[in-house]
Design an enzyme around this catalytic site. Structure first.
Site, PDB file in Angstrom:
ATOM      1  N   VAL A  10       0.870  -1.175   0.000  1.00  0.00           N
ATOM      2  CA  VAL A  10       0.000   0.000   0.000  1.00  0.00           C
ATOM      3  C   VAL A  10       0.902   1.218   0.000  1.00  0.00           C
ATOM      4  CG1 VAL A  10      -1.996  -1.088   1.093  1.00  0.00           C
ATOM      5  CG2 VAL A  10      -0.247  -0.040   2.526  1.00  0.00           C
ATOM      6  N   SER A  11       0.475   2.253  -0.698  1.00  0.00           N
ATOM      7  CA  SER A  11       1.338   3.428  -0.803  1.00  0.00           C
ATOM      8  C   SER A  11       0.911   4.583   0.088  1.00  0.00           C
ATOM      9  CB  SER A  11       1.420   3.889  -2.263  1.00  0.00           C
ATOM     10  OG  SER A  11       0.137   3.989  -2.823  1.00  0.00           O
TER      11      SER A  11
END
Length: 183
Positions: A10-11
Site C-alpha cells: 500500500v502506498s
C-alpha cells in the site's frame, strides 16, 4: 502442497494491507497452497524498484523458499512495465509461478506472457495519465492565482527570533507560538 509467498503493498496511510492479505490468504487456501511468508510494504510507491518487502521476497525466492507468489494485482508489484517484467522474468527463471488475484493470469505460457506485458503497459499508462492530470490541475490552479502547497505560518517572526536569542528553549518557543519545533 505448494509453498507460497504473499506480497502486498500500500502506498498511502488510508489504504490497508489487511484488505489484500485477507483475499490472498483465502486464494491460497482455495488453491491448496501453504503460505510460508507474507512480504509487505507500507508507504512505498510502486514506481520505486527497491522496497524492503519486495527485496525480502526476491531474496527468499532466490533461496528457493517458495514456488508460488500471490499478489492482489499487477500494480502491487510494479508500476513500470520494465520493472514488472524484470521481476516476473526473474521469478520465471527461478521456476516460481506468479499469480495475480485480480487479473487471474497464468504466467507460464506465451499467451500469459503477452497478456502480462499488455496489462503492465496499461498500468504504466494509467500512472502516467494520473501524473499528467495532477500537473495540469496544479498548472490551472497557479494560473487562477491559487496558492499551492502548505500555507505560510502566521506568526511574528521577529518576536520569535528575539525570544530565541534571549535564551528561550526551542520547545518553549514552539509552544508559545503554537508551532512545531521543526517550524
Amino acid at each position: 502442497m505448494k509453498k507460497a509467498a504473499i506480497y502486498a503493498r500500500v502506498s498511502t496511510p488510508d489504504q490497508h494491507l489487511e484488505t489484500q492479505l485477507y483475499d490472498l490468504r483465502k486464494l491460497a487456501t482455495q488453491r491448496g497452497f501453504e503460505v510460508v511468508k507474507e512480504h509487505c510494504d507500507r508507504g512505498f510507491s510502486g514506481s520505486k524498484a527497491r522496497r524492503p518487502g519486495l527485496d525480502s521476497m526476491m531474496a527468499d525466492a532466490r533461496r528457493g523458499e517458495f514456488s508460488v507468489v500471490l499478489v492482489a494485482a499487477f500494480d502491487r508489484i510494479a508500476r513500470s512495465t520494465k520493472n514488472f517484467l524484470e521481476i516476473v522474468d526473474e521469478l520465471n527463471e527461478l521456476g516460481i509461478e506468479f499469480v495475480s488475484a485480480r487479473e487471474a493470469i497464468d504466467t507460464s505460457g506465451p499467451m500469459g506472457r503477452m497478456f502480462i506485458t499488455l496489462v503492465g503497459s496499461i498500468a504504466e499508462l494509467e500512472r502516467s495519465l494520473i501524473t499528467e492530470r495532477i500537473r495540469a490541475g496544479m498548472r490551472r490552479a497557479r494560473l487562477e492565482g491559487q496558492r499551492l502547497g502548505r500555507a505560510p505560518l502566521d506568526i511574528d517572526h521577529d518576536a520569535l527570533v528575539r525570544d530565541r536569542l534571549a535564551g528561550m528553549s526551542l520547545t518553549k518557543v514552539a509552544k508559545k507560538y503554537g508551532i512545531s519545533r521543526a517550524s
